[in-house]
Design a protein around this motif. Structure first.
Motif, PDB file in Angstrom:
ATOM      1  N   ASP A 141      -5.016   8.071  -0.609  1.00 13.21           N
ATOM      2  CA  ASP A 141      -4.028   7.905  -1.682  1.00 13.21           C
ATOM      3  C   ASP A 141      -4.194   8.990  -2.751  1.00 13.21           C
ATOM      4  O   ASP A 141      -3.221   9.638  -3.163  1.00 13.21           O
ATOM      5  CB  ASP A 141      -4.176   6.522  -2.339  1.00 13.21           C
TER       6      ASP A 141
ATOM      7  N   TYR B 118      -6.908   3.223   5.929  1.00 17.03           N
ATOM      8  CA  TYR B 118      -5.734   3.489   6.747  1.00 17.03           C
ATOM      9  C   TYR B 118      -6.220   3.791   8.164  1.00 17.03           C
ATOM     10  O   TYR B 118      -7.085   4.649   8.353  1.00 17.03           O
ATOM     11  CB  TYR B 118      -4.944   4.686   6.226  1.00 17.03           C
TER      12      TYR B 118
ATOM     13  N   LYS C 100      -8.757   4.187   2.203  1.00 17.18           N
ATOM     14  CA  LYS C 100      -7.469   4.127   1.525  1.00 17.18           C
ATOM     15  C   LYS C 100      -7.474   4.875   0.198  1.00 17.18           C
ATOM     16  O   LYS C 100      -6.565   5.671  -0.091  1.00 17.18           O
ATOM     17  CB  LYS C 100      -7.056   2.664   1.302  1.00 17.18           C
TER      18      LYS C 100
ATOM     19  N   VAL D 158      -2.913  -0.561   7.281  1.00 15.69           N
ATOM     20  CA  VAL D 158      -4.093  -0.808   6.465  1.00 15.69           C
ATOM     21  C   VAL D 158      -4.938  -1.908   7.089  1.00 15.69           C
ATOM     22  O   VAL D 158      -4.423  -2.957   7.488  1.00 15.69           O
ATOM     23  CB  VAL D 158      -3.698  -1.197   5.024  1.00 15.69           C
TER      24      VAL D 158
ATOM     25  N   HIS E 288       0.847  -1.197   0.000  1.00 15.08           N
ATOM     26  CA  HIS E 288       0.000   0.000   0.000  1.00 15.08           C
ATOM     27  C   HIS E 288       0.880   1.244   0.000  1.00 15.08           C
ATOM     28  O   HIS E 288       1.933   1.271   0.650  1.00 15.08           O
ATOM     29  CB  HIS E 288      -0.929  -0.002   1.215  1.00 15.08           C
TER      30      HIS E 288
END
Length: 509
Positions: free
Chosen positions: A364, A337, A360, A313, A296
């Protein structure tokens, strides 16, 4: 005395010279002396420790010596005499030998020392003193041997001579008759691999990219497969980094983690280049990290604003969905996260467990966009070039300072050896060691711009290149530029969806 039974303790350390008595030879000598005295060998097998040192510097446990002590303590020894080839085979530690002698005295067991040709009774004061004197002498000889070896190793290091196994990238050339080492030279196939790896890391390639390429080309691994593995695992990113961290490739000889001299072998990497490589491979911002294998983008990089813990994660349940017939079904899970928190301890806000969590894909996307905007700033490359030049200038100055100290100490060593004034070198080493250590600490703290960043900036097209980059390289870029900090959900945002930009704070490097 013909009805006395004997049990043996046999031991030998690793003996490369071939001058020591092996356990089998000890056993044969013991058997002859037992037969001559008319004693009977106990039917139980002897206590035996092969390749086991008995000094206080030993690192391996002597299993059968421990079994001997246990049998004496529990009165299951089963014989009247303990036979050893010589006193030092029992132990080279005074305390350990005293325990053995005391147990033999308590159980009425006498000690036969074959090389002495004498039977000792620990209950007799004179015999006990003789046995203990042997232990003191054995420990003293062991300590002298250790000190002599340490001096020899240090002296060899200061002369730049090799120690231990041959290093990958080199080959040793020996005299065919005397087997004396003549020289150490570059290995025609391995040395180019070391040089190539160093050049590629300096150019901006990742350890992962170098390892993958070497494996795809079928380059044999630096270290062969271990005995407990059928095949080698090949090159790995940690193996590449470990190889390039070895000072010997810079033509330097280490002793106890300290560079003490120039090596007698040729450098595969110029020492100044090797020093620059160390600062690049282990900058302060990337220590104790491992981006391979990574799953990740921001795991371990983004942190919690409450407790500062790196985010990891996890999976989050999307909840239940009600169907037309009023029944419910579980929705799919998604990755998020989350802050692991400090187990059993509340954070600054008084809450236990995790403090923050963010989907996540949202985090990101947000971090990548912030990263792009940062890299696309018109003056960003200019600032990095200035920082790079400043770091290079200070690093060169520190290297020159360290080398001048070491050169001075070499001159003092020569003078001390000529005048037989060894206190002189001790005094100067004591004075300069803190200065060298301080300069080396500062050198380690200098963090030049990651060459991968410089290459991306020089090539342009950050967004286009990002999609084709390995995840390990993407993580490397993020870590070199920023630390994302995730804040808890505010009261005004509860129940809402989408990206809440106010929850993300960035610490730029």
């Amino acid at each position: 005395m013909s009805d006395l039974s004997v049990r043996e303790y046999l031991r030998v350390s690793r003996d490369r010279s071939g001058e020591g008595k092996s356990p089998d030879q000890q056993h044969d000598d013991n058997l002859r002396s037992i037969a001559q005295n008319g004693w009977a060998l106990h039917p139980f097998p002897p206590y035996r420790d092969d390749d086991r040192s008995a000094s206080r510097f030993a690192t391996k446990t002597r299993e059968d010596f421990g079994r001997l002590i246990d049998d004496l303590e529990h009165d299951t020894f089963g014989a009247e005499i303990l036979a050893i080839w010589e006193s030092s085979r029992g132990s080279r530690r005074v305390g350990e030998w005293v325990d053995l002698v005391d147990l033999c005295k308590r159980r009425g067991v006498r000690i036969w020392v074959t090389t002495h040709g004498r039977l000792y009774d620990p209950a007799v004061a004179r015999d006990r003193r003789s046995l203990l004197e042997d232990a003191v002498d054995a420990e003293y000889e062991s300590d002298k041997t250790s000190e002599r070896l340490l001096r020899s190793v240090r002296a060899a290091a200061e002369l730049g001579k090799p120690h231990g196994k041959n290093l990958y990238g080199y080959r040793r050339v020996y005299d065919p008759q005397t087997r004396r080492l003549l020289r150490i030279e570059e290995h025609p196939e391995q040395a180019p691999i070391v040089k190539e790896a160093a050049q590629r890391i300096l150019r901006g390639d990742s350890f992962y990219a170098v390892a993958r390429d070497l494996n795809e080309r079928g380059v044999p691994a630096r270290r062969p497969a271990r005995k407990d593995h059928r095949t080698s695992v090949g090159w790995t990113p940690p193996a590449v980094k470990q190889m390039l961290s070895t000072a010997a490739y810079g033509g330097k000889r280490l002793h106890k983690g300290e560079i003490v001299s120039d090596a007698v072998w040729p450098a595969l990497i110029e020492f100044e280049t090797w020093e620059r490589l160390q600062a690049l491979m282990s900058p302060k911002s990337r220590r104790r990290t491992n981006d391979w294998p990574a799953a990740h983008l921001l795991a371990g990089i983004a942190i919690c604003s409450v407790c500062g813990a790196p985010l990891r994660v996890g999976r989050q349940n999307a909840g239940k969905r009600t169907l037309d017939d009023s029944s419910t079904v579980e929705r799919k899970t998604y990755l998020t996260y989350v802050c692991p928190g400090v187990p059993g301890r509340p954070g600054p806000d008084g809450k236990k467990g995790f403090h923050v969590g963010m989907r996540k894909e949202l985090l990101d996307e947000a971090v990548i966009e912030l990263l792009f905007k940062r890299l696309e700033q018109p003056d960003f490359l200019a600032r990095q070039e200035v920082d790079e030049e400043n770091v290079r200038t200070e690093r060169d100055s520190l290297l020159e300072e360290i080398n001048s100290y070491r050169s001075y100490l070499d001159q003092v060593r020569d003078q001390a050896a000529q005048e037989m004034r060894f206190e002189l070198i001790l005094d100067q080493e004591k004075r300069l060691a803190p200065k060298i250590a301080a300069a080396e600490r500062r050198l380690a703290q200098l963090t030049a711009t990651d060459p991968l960043i410089m290459q991306i900036l020089a090539d342009g097209g950050v967004r286009e290149r990002w999609a084709s980059m390995e995840l390990a390289d993407q993580r490397r870029v993020v870590r070199a530029i920023m630390t994302p900090v995730v804040k808890p959900i505010g009261r005004d945002w509860r129940g809402k969806r989408g990206m809440n930009w106010e929850r993300i704070e960035v610490l730029w490097r």
